[in-house]
Design an enzyme around this catalytic site. Structure first.
Site, short mmCIF file in Angstrom:
data_model
loop_
_atom_site.label_atom_id
_atom_site.label_comp_id
_atom_site.label_asym_id
_atom_site.label_seq_id
_atom_site.Cartn_x
_atom_site.Cartn_y
_atom_site.Cartn_z
N ASN A 124 18.84 30.27 50.93
CA ASN A 124 17.61 29.53 51.18
C ASN A 124 17.80 28.61 52.40
O ASN A 124 17.65 27.38 52.31
CB ASN A 124 17.20 28.73 49.95
CG ASN A 124 15.70 28.44 49.91
OD1 ASN A 124 14.98 28.73 50.87
ND2 ASN A 124 15.24 27.88 48.81
N HIS B 119 11.75 21.57 43.63
CA HIS B 119 11.72 22.86 42.93
C HIS B 119 10.78 22.84 41.73
O HIS B 119 10.18 23.88 41.41
CB HIS B 119 13.14 23.23 42.45
CG HIS B 119 13.94 23.95 43.48
ND1 HIS B 119 14.74 23.30 44.39
CD2 HIS B 119 14.07 25.27 43.76
CE1 HIS B 119 15.33 24.18 45.18
NE2 HIS B 119 14.94 25.39 44.81
#
Length: 463
Positions: free
Chosen positions: A288, A319
């Protein structure tokens, strides 16, 4: 016209996929833009950061605890995570470019700094363009504007003397080969996920019969294999998003030493480096990637107290609100600090000869893969009870080892601390020498910024 087309197509896709929930994208972007205009460049980055992250968190709480707890659904909060990154990163880039002095900026901040306020159309195009509205990835505002204005193929390239030379004579390269390669990776990742990963569920790590009968080597091997099987779905999504941007012409980084076009400007992962990681940092640097860069730019580089801890906490909040996310990232703080201490104290003993270095790499690869798998199990399980069931079945062994490492091994000053000290010292020594000429003497630190800087300098001179 390109901004209009990119924005309208993006909003159409959002409306098609999420219905009227897509209005959240416009509300979040619109209010953030008003904050930028009203508050001013001095403090807008703080207010934009708090609003965008708070708005995202409220939407995630609503989705998780009212609608579908525990379900991985393709809902509107996914695109909002990317838009939140874009809003906050652009706010900091404008703050750096229009308020802070150049000598106060790091090289990366100086290269990404935005020197003028974007128009509303440019802002919406950056946040909601059709290429990245569904799955991202994040890109810098200057890179996006360079692409929209058709200047992304006038790239800087290293010459024989090591300096950057601008290649204006090149034609726009074709992304076809890069797109085909990435689509093949997508196909293999999807096939792996739909077949093998179904037979190796992560939840089996907390199965009572498995915990009672399996030996420790079996538990370790299954932990690694089950988390290995869980990764291809991320490989598929991120590689497909990268391929979509490349197919539209975005993502061109320049030419390598062999003259081949590079299409990895906004790539989000490097699969080979992930699977062959020999350190916790190496894994995080290749997983990521754009989110890691966002965390570094808006948090790690600017935090004055415990930057590693603050960065992991911000990552957990971004998140979502599942407890498993917080368990994973708090464990990640411990593992990162322990791995850093181990590496700084022991690695230099195993650099030579090559045979010893190979043995060291094999051992650190095994340890890293086990530690990563151990850390991210709560991220997959999501809830508190199954996460603690897993850690208790392992007797919290890696937590205990990490704490002992931090208590027993001497900590060394990180490279970030050294660089920060040097930047402060150099900025003080140069402050009175450079004065107002510092803007014109900056080097160009990203390939896509060369043409932007030239045009800005020319317009500034004419003014």
């Amino acid at each position: 016209m390109r901004h209009v087309v990119a924005t309208l197509l993006g909003l159409y896709l959002a409306l098609f996929c999420f219905g009227w929930y897509a209005l959240h994208f416009l509300v979040q972007s619109g209010i953030s833009y008003c904050i930028m205009i009203i508050i001013g460049v001095e403090n807008m980055h703080t207010y934009c950061f708090l609003f965008a992250l708070g708005y995202l968190t409220v939407c995630q709480i609503t989705r998780v605890y009212i609608f579908d707890y525990g379900q991985y659904s393709a809902d509107f909060s996914g695109p909002m995570m990317i838009i939140t990154q874009k809003i906050t990163s652009l706010a900091y880039e404008i703050h750096d470019g229009m308020f802070r002095k150049d000598e106060e900026l790091t090289p990366s901040q100086r290269g990404l700094a935005v020197r003028r306020m974007p128009s509303l159309l440019e802002y919406l195009s950056y946040n909601c363009n059709f290429m990245g509205i569904l799955a991202g990835p994040l890109c810098s505002y200057k890179d996006y504007i360079t692409f929209i204005e058709g200047r992304s193929y006038h790239m800087a390239q290293s010459g024989e003397n090591g300096r950057e030379e601008i290649q204006y004579g090149r034609t726009e390269p074709s992304p076809n080969i890069a797109v085909i390669q990435k689509l093949l990776v997508c196909g293999l990742s999807l096939l792996f996920h739909l077949t093998i990963s179904k037979t190796l569920p992560v939840e089996y790590n907390i199965d009572e019969h498995f915990q009672a009968t399996a030996s420790w080597p079996t538990k370790v091997v299954y932990l690694y294999v089950s988390l290995l099987a869980a990764r291809p779905k991320y490989y598929f999504a991120w590689t497909l998003a990268d391929a979509i941007n490349n197919a539209a012409g975005f993502g061109f980084r320049g030419y390598d030493e062999n003259g081949a076009a590079r299409w990895d400007l906004i790539s989000n992962l490097r699969i080979q480096q992930i699977e062959m990681s020999t350190s916790f940092k190496m894994f995080l640097d290749n997983w990521n990637i754009q989110t890691a860069l966002w965390l570094k730019r808006v948090c790690y580089e600017r935090a004055s107290l415990s930057p590693t801890i603050q960065t992991f906490i911000l990552s957990a909040i971004w998140h979502g609100v599942y407890p498993g996310y917080y368990l994973t990232f708090l464990t990640g703080v411990l593992m990162t600090l322990a791995a850093r201490a181990m590496r700084s104290n022991f690695r230099h003993y195993f650099v030579k000869p090559p045979q010893v270095k190979l043995l060291y790499d094999v051992v650190t690869w095994i340890v890293t893969q086990i530690a990563i798998s151990y850390t991210v199990v709560p991220f997959v399980l999501l809830s508190i009870k199954p996460s603690f069931m897993f850690y208790s079945s392992w007797y919290y062994c890696l937590h205990i080892v990490g704490i002992l490492v931090l208590l027993l091994l001497p900590s060394k000053k990180t490279q970030r601390g050294k660089n920060r000290h040097e930047d402060i010292r150099l900025s003080r020594s140069k402050k009175f020498d450079e004065g107002e000429n510092s803007l014109g003497q900056n080097s160009f630190y990203t390939t896509n910024n060369v043409c932007n800087q030239n045009q800005e300098m020319a317009s500034r001179h004419s003014s």
